[in-house]
Write an enzyme that holds these catalytic residues in place. Structure first.
Site, PDB file in Angstrom:
ATOM      1  N   ILE A   9       0.701  -1.176   0.064  1.00  0.00           N
ATOM      2  CA  ILE A   9       0.239  -0.128   0.088  1.00  0.00           C
ATOM      3  C   ILE A   9       0.628   1.230  -0.047  1.00  0.00           C
ATOM      4  O   ILE A   9       0.380   2.321  -0.541  1.00  0.00           O
ATOM      5  CB  ILE A   9      -0.816  -0.014   1.306  1.00  0.00           C
ATOM      6  CG1 ILE A   9      -2.059   0.898   0.911  1.00  0.00           C
ATOM      7  CG2 ILE A   9      -0.199   0.288   2.620  1.00  0.00           C
ATOM      8  CD1 ILE A   9      -3.339   0.671   1.944  1.00  0.00           C
ATOM      9  N   GLY A  30       3.578  -4.373  11.072  1.00  0.00           N
ATOM     10  CA  GLY A  30       2.657  -4.502   9.906  1.00  0.00           C
ATOM     11  C   GLY A  30       2.583  -3.689   8.876  1.00  0.00           C
ATOM     12  O   GLY A  30       3.768  -2.697   8.487  1.00  0.00           O
ATOM     13  N   VAL A  31       1.418  -3.099   8.302  1.00  0.00           N
ATOM     14  CA  VAL A  31       1.343  -2.155   7.725  1.00  0.00           C
ATOM     15  C   VAL A  31       1.653  -0.874   8.228  1.00  0.00           C
ATOM     16  O   VAL A  31       2.314   0.277   7.414  1.00  0.00           O
ATOM     17  CB  VAL A  31      -0.072  -2.225   6.907  1.00  0.00           C
ATOM     18  CG1 VAL A  31      -1.143  -1.739   7.993  1.00  0.00           C
ATOM     19  CG2 VAL A  31      -0.187  -1.263   5.818  1.00  0.00           C
ATOM     20  N   ASP A  32       1.377  -0.667   9.300  1.00  0.00           N
ATOM     21  CA  ASP A  32       1.811   0.723  10.029  1.00  0.00           C
ATOM     22  C   ASP A  32       3.357   0.980  10.181  1.00  0.00           C
ATOM     23  O   ASP A  32       3.631   2.018   9.711  1.00  0.00           O
ATOM     24  CB  ASP A  32       1.360   0.671  11.498  1.00  0.00           C
ATOM     25  CG  ASP A  32       1.267   1.840  12.302  1.00  0.00           C
ATOM     26  OD1 ASP A  32       1.320   2.716  11.985  1.00  0.00           O
ATOM     27  OD2 ASP A  32       0.892   1.665  13.541  1.00  0.00           O
ATOM     28  N   SER A 115      -7.054  -4.648  10.985  1.00  0.00           N
ATOM     29  CA  SER A 115      -7.210  -5.597  12.015  1.00  0.00           C
ATOM     30  C   SER A 115      -6.889  -7.028  11.783  1.00  0.00           C
ATOM     31  O   SER A 115      -6.983  -7.634  12.758  1.00  0.00           O
ATOM     32  CB  SER A 115      -8.748  -5.589  12.696  1.00  0.00           C
ATOM     33  OG  SER A 115      -8.700  -4.299  13.492  1.00  0.00           O
ATOM     34  N   THR A 116      -6.818  -7.309  10.766  1.00  0.00           N
ATOM     35  CA  THR A 116      -6.617  -8.711  10.288  1.00  0.00           C
ATOM     36  C   THR A 116      -5.248  -9.327  10.351  1.00  0.00           C
ATOM     37  O   THR A 116      -4.998 -10.517   9.858  1.00  0.00           O
ATOM     38  CB  THR A 116      -7.282  -9.070   8.647  1.00  0.00           C
ATOM     39  OG1 THR A 116      -6.412  -8.368   7.677  1.00  0.00           O
ATOM     40  CG2 THR A 116      -8.672  -8.680   8.495  1.00  0.00           C
ATOM     41  N   GLY A 117      -4.227  -8.599  10.775  1.00  0.00           N
ATOM     42  CA  GLY A 117      -2.836  -9.008  11.040  1.00  0.00           C
ATOM     43  C   GLY A 117      -2.610  -9.286  12.314  1.00  0.00           C
ATOM     44  O   GLY A 117      -3.325 -10.359  12.901  1.00  0.00           O
ATOM     45  N   VAL A 118      -1.837  -8.618  12.963  1.00  0.00           N
ATOM     46  CA  VAL A 118      -1.576  -8.640  14.518  1.00  0.00           C
ATOM     47  C   VAL A 118      -2.748  -8.515  15.432  1.00  0.00           C
ATOM     48  O   VAL A 118      -2.815  -9.383  16.272  1.00  0.00           O
ATOM     49  CB  VAL A 118      -0.609  -7.830  14.888  1.00  0.00           C
ATOM     50  CG1 VAL A 118      -0.238  -7.832  16.400  1.00  0.00           C
ATOM     51  CG2 VAL A 118       0.790  -7.782  14.203  1.00  0.00           C
TER      52      VAL A 118
HETATM   53  P1  ADP Z   1      -3.620  -4.784  12.798  1.00  0.00           P
HETATM   54  O1  ADP Z   1      -2.656  -4.442  13.759  1.00  0.00           O
HETATM   55  O2  ADP Z   1      -4.702  -3.879  12.266  1.00  0.00           O
HETATM   56  O3  ADP Z   1      -4.262  -6.276  12.328  1.00  0.00           O
HETATM   57  P2  ADP Z   1      -1.568  -5.225  10.655  1.00  0.00           P
HETATM   58  O4  ADP Z   1      -0.840  -4.544   9.770  1.00  0.00           O
HETATM   59  O5  ADP Z   1      -0.817  -6.431  11.482  1.00  0.00           O
HETATM   60  O6  ADP Z   1      -2.799  -4.637  11.155  1.00  0.00           O
HETATM   61  O7  ADP Z   1      -2.358  -6.197   9.449  1.00  0.00           O
HETATM   62  C1  ADP Z   1      -3.217  -5.606   8.665  1.00  0.00           C
HETATM   63  C2  ADP Z   1      -3.281  -6.045   7.145  1.00  0.00           C
HETATM   64  O8  ADP Z   1      -2.311  -5.398   6.422  1.00  0.00           O
HETATM   65  C3  ADP Z   1      -2.974  -7.538   7.067  1.00  0.00           C
HETATM   66  O9  ADP Z   1      -3.862  -8.142   6.050  1.00  0.00           O
HETATM   67  C4  ADP Z   1      -1.277  -7.732   6.617  1.00  0.00           C
HETATM   68  O10 ADP Z   1      -1.095  -8.704   5.838  1.00  0.00           O
HETATM   69  C5  ADP Z   1      -1.698  -6.179   5.769  1.00  0.00           C
HETATM   70  N1  ADP Z   1      -0.462  -5.433   5.379  1.00  0.00           N
HETATM   71  C6  ADP Z   1       0.935  -5.581   6.142  1.00  0.00           C
HETATM   72  N2  ADP Z   1       1.713  -4.852   5.432  1.00  0.00           N
HETATM   73  C7  ADP Z   1       1.156  -4.219   4.321  1.00  0.00           C
HETATM   74  C8  ADP Z   1       1.541  -3.444   3.244  1.00  0.00           C
HETATM   75  N3  ADP Z   1       2.675  -3.080   3.170  1.00  0.00           N
HETATM   76  N4  ADP Z   1       0.633  -3.139   2.117  1.00  0.00           N
HETATM   77  C9  ADP Z   1      -0.732  -3.483   2.385  1.00  0.00           C
HETATM   78  N5  ADP Z   1      -1.085  -4.376   3.168  1.00  0.00           N
HETATM   79  C10 ADP Z   1      -0.063  -4.751   4.474  1.00  0.00           C
END
Ligand code: ADP
Length: 168
Positions: A9, A30-32, A115-118
Protein backbone atom coordinates in the site's frame (compact mmCIF):
# COMPACT_ATOMS: atom_id res chain seq x y z
CA UNK A 1 -15.58 1.96 -8.52
CA UNK A 2 -14.16 -0.56 -6.04
CA UNK A 3 -10.96 -2.22 -7.19
CA UNK A 4 -9.14 -5.15 -5.57
CA UNK A 5 -5.36 -5.31 -6.01
CA UNK A 6 -2.41 -7.13 -4.49
CA UNK A 7 0.32 -4.65 -3.64
CA UNK A 8 2.31 -2.85 -1.00
CA UNK A 9 0.00 0.00 0.00
CA UNK A 10 2.93 2.37 0.54
CA UNK A 11 3.63 2.41 -3.21
CA UNK A 12 0.17 3.56 -4.32
CA UNK A 13 -0.27 6.93 -5.98
CA UNK A 14 -3.73 7.78 -4.69
CA UNK A 15 -5.17 10.75 -2.81
CA UNK A 16 -5.13 8.81 0.46
CA UNK A 17 -4.02 5.49 1.88
CA UNK A 18 -5.47 4.19 5.12
CA UNK A 19 -3.16 3.02 7.88
CA UNK A 20 -4.13 0.27 10.33
CA UNK A 21 -2.61 2.17 13.23
CA UNK A 22 -2.68 1.68 17.00
CA UNK A 23 -4.07 3.92 19.75
CA UNK A 24 -0.82 5.79 20.29
CA UNK A 25 -0.34 6.64 16.60
CA UNK A 26 3.35 6.16 17.19
CA UNK A 27 4.03 3.53 14.54
CA UNK A 28 4.29 -0.22 15.01
CA UNK A 29 4.57 -3.40 13.00
CA UNK A 30 2.78 -4.63 9.90
CA UNK A 31 1.32 -2.08 7.54
CA UNK A 32 1.78 0.68 10.14
CA UNK A 33 5.54 0.07 10.27
CA UNK A 34 5.77 -0.07 6.49
CA UNK A 35 3.91 3.24 6.15
CA UNK A 36 6.07 4.99 8.75
CA UNK A 37 9.24 3.65 7.13
CA UNK A 38 8.19 4.79 3.67
CA UNK A 39 6.74 8.16 4.72
CA UNK A 40 9.85 9.12 6.67
CA UNK A 41 10.45 10.42 10.18
CA UNK A 42 8.39 13.57 9.64
CA UNK A 43 5.30 11.38 9.90
CA UNK A 44 6.08 10.28 13.46
CA UNK A 45 6.94 13.84 14.39
CA UNK A 46 3.47 14.86 13.23
CA UNK A 47 1.48 11.93 14.63
CA UNK A 48 3.02 12.59 18.04
CA UNK A 49 1.10 15.87 18.05
CA UNK A 50 -2.27 14.21 17.45
CA UNK A 51 -2.81 12.89 20.97
CA UNK A 52 -3.52 9.32 19.89
CA UNK A 53 -6.70 7.94 18.38
CA UNK A 54 -9.64 6.00 19.84
CA UNK A 55 -10.39 2.55 18.50
CA UNK A 56 -12.91 3.01 15.67
CA UNK A 57 -11.87 6.59 14.99
CA UNK A 58 -9.59 8.05 12.29
CA UNK A 59 -7.15 10.95 11.95
CA UNK A 60 -5.55 12.59 8.94
CA UNK A 61 -1.95 13.38 8.12
CA UNK A 62 0.01 14.36 5.07
CA UNK A 63 1.61 11.50 3.11
CA UNK A 64 5.04 13.06 3.57
CA UNK A 65 7.45 11.02 1.36
CA UNK A 66 4.73 8.65 0.11
CA UNK A 67 3.30 8.92 -3.38
CA UNK A 68 -0.10 9.28 -1.66
CA UNK A 69 -1.07 12.82 -0.70
CA UNK A 70 -2.65 11.87 2.63
CA UNK A 71 -2.63 9.09 5.19
CA UNK A 72 -5.77 8.33 7.17
CA UNK A 73 -4.79 6.63 10.41
CA UNK A 74 -7.53 4.46 11.82
CA UNK A 75 -7.40 2.12 14.79
CA UNK A 76 -9.10 -1.23 14.36
CA UNK A 77 -10.25 -3.40 17.26
CA UNK A 78 -8.18 -6.26 18.62
CA UNK A 79 -10.18 -9.47 18.06
CA UNK A 80 -11.39 -10.82 21.39
CA UNK A 81 -13.72 -13.54 20.19
CA UNK A 82 -16.42 -11.23 18.88
CA UNK A 83 -17.99 -10.35 22.22
CA UNK A 84 -16.51 -6.87 22.63
CA UNK A 85 -18.31 -4.92 19.88
CA UNK A 86 -15.44 -5.65 17.50
CA UNK A 87 -17.72 -5.66 14.45
CA UNK A 88 -19.18 -2.23 15.27
CA UNK A 89 -15.72 -0.84 15.90
CA UNK A 90 -14.33 -2.24 12.66
CA UNK A 91 -17.27 -0.85 10.73
CA UNK A 92 -16.69 2.54 12.38
CA UNK A 93 -13.05 2.48 11.19
CA UNK A 94 -14.19 2.29 7.59
CA UNK A 95 -17.00 4.81 8.08
CA UNK A 96 -14.84 7.40 9.87
CA UNK A 97 -12.09 6.95 7.28
CA UNK A 98 -14.56 7.57 4.46
CA UNK A 99 -16.08 10.58 6.23
CA UNK A 100 -12.67 12.11 6.85
CA UNK A 101 -11.70 11.45 3.24
CA UNK A 102 -14.90 12.94 1.88
CA UNK A 103 -14.61 16.10 3.98
CA UNK A 104 -11.04 16.59 2.69
CA UNK A 105 -12.02 16.25 -0.94
CA UNK A 106 -10.21 12.95 -1.34
CA UNK A 107 -11.39 11.12 -4.45
CA UNK A 108 -9.22 8.01 -4.48
CA UNK A 109 -8.57 5.98 -1.36
CA UNK A 110 -6.84 2.66 -0.64
CA UNK A 111 -7.48 0.43 2.37
CA UNK A 112 -5.48 -2.45 3.83
CA UNK A 113 -7.38 -5.27 5.57
CA UNK A 114 -7.68 -3.45 8.90
CA UNK A 115 -7.34 -5.57 12.07
CA UNK A 116 -6.67 -8.81 10.18
CA UNK A 117 -2.94 -8.99 10.93
CA UNK A 118 -1.57 -8.76 14.44
CA UNK A 119 -5.02 -7.74 15.76
CA UNK A 120 -6.35 -11.17 14.77
CA UNK A 121 -9.77 -10.31 13.31
CA UNK A 122 -11.04 -13.27 11.24
CA UNK A 123 -10.37 -12.40 7.63
CA UNK A 124 -13.72 -13.27 6.11
CA UNK A 125 -15.81 -11.52 8.78
CA UNK A 126 -13.60 -8.44 8.44
CA UNK A 127 -13.89 -8.48 4.66
CA UNK A 128 -17.71 -8.64 4.83
CA UNK A 129 -17.71 -5.53 7.03
CA UNK A 130 -15.18 -3.75 4.80
CA UNK A 131 -16.99 -4.47 1.55
CA UNK A 132 -20.39 -3.50 2.95
CA UNK A 133 -18.99 -0.11 4.02
CA UNK A 134 -17.25 0.35 0.69
CA UNK A 135 -20.50 -0.25 -1.16
CA UNK A 136 -22.17 2.45 0.95
CA UNK A 137 -19.57 5.05 0.03
CA UNK A 138 -18.81 3.93 -3.52
CA UNK A 139 -20.78 6.72 -5.22
CA UNK A 140 -18.94 9.44 -3.30
CA UNK A 141 -15.46 8.47 -4.57
CA UNK A 142 -13.81 8.02 -7.96
CA UNK A 143 -11.86 4.99 -6.79
CA UNK A 144 -11.87 2.82 -3.69
CA UNK A 145 -8.98 0.35 -3.66
CA UNK A 146 -8.82 -2.77 -1.52
CA UNK A 147 -5.07 -3.25 -1.23
CA UNK A 148 -4.43 -6.87 -0.30
CA UNK A 149 -1.08 -8.18 0.78
CA UNK A 150 -1.58 -11.76 -0.39
CA UNK A 151 -3.46 -13.69 -3.02
CA UNK A 152 -5.90 -15.36 -0.63
CA UNK A 153 -7.18 -11.93 0.43
CA UNK A 154 -7.58 -10.88 -3.21
CA UNK A 155 -9.76 -13.93 -3.86
CA UNK A 156 -11.79 -13.31 -0.71
CA UNK A 157 -12.51 -9.67 -1.54
CA UNK A 158 -13.24 -10.35 -5.18
CA UNK A 159 -15.71 -13.04 -4.24
CA UNK A 160 -17.50 -10.73 -1.80
CA UNK A 161 -17.56 -7.78 -4.16
CA UNK A 162 -18.70 -9.91 -7.07
CA UNK A 163 -21.71 -11.07 -5.10
CA UNK A 164 -22.46 -8.46 -2.48
CA UNK A 165 -25.93 -9.79 -1.69
CA UNK A 166 -24.38 -12.84 -0.08
CA UNK A 167 -21.82 -10.69 1.66
CA UNK A 168 -24.47 -8.74 3.55
P1 ADP B 1 -3.61 -4.86 12.49
O1 ADP B 1 -2.75 -4.55 13.69
O2 ADP B 1 -4.73 -3.85 12.30
O3 ADP B 1 -4.07 -6.27 12.45
P2 ADP B 1 -1.48 -5.39 10.53
O4 ADP B 1 -0.58 -4.38 9.91
O5 ADP B 1 -0.88 -6.40 11.43
O6 ADP B 1 -2.65 -4.54 11.25
O7 ADP B 1 -2.27 -6.15 9.38
C1 ADP B 1 -3.32 -5.59 8.63
C2 ADP B 1 -3.28 -6.12 7.22
O8 ADP B 1 -2.31 -5.39 6.47
C3 ADP B 1 -2.89 -7.59 7.10
O9 ADP B 1 -3.80 -8.21 6.20
C4 ADP B 1 -1.48 -7.54 6.53
O10 ADP B 1 -1.20 -8.66 5.72
C5 ADP B 1 -1.56 -6.28 5.69
N1 ADP B 1 -0.29 -5.62 5.35
C6 ADP B 1 0.89 -5.65 6.00
N2 ADP B 1 1.79 -4.87 5.38
C7 ADP B 1 1.16 -4.32 4.30
C8 ADP B 1 1.53 -3.42 3.24
N3 ADP B 1 2.77 -2.92 3.16
N4 ADP B 1 0.59 -3.09 2.31
C9 ADP B 1 -0.65 -3.60 2.38
N5 ADP B 1 -1.08 -4.43 3.33
C10 ADP B 1 -0.18 -4.79 4.28
Amino acid sequence: MIKVIQDDITTLKVDAIVNAANNGLLGGGGVDGAIHAAAGSQLLKFTKTLGGCETGDAKLSSGFKLPAKYIIHTVGPVWQGGVCTESELLSQCYQRSFELAYSNNIKSIAFPAISTGVYGYPKKAAAVIATNCMRQYESKFDEIIVCCFNEADVELYERLLGNSSQAA
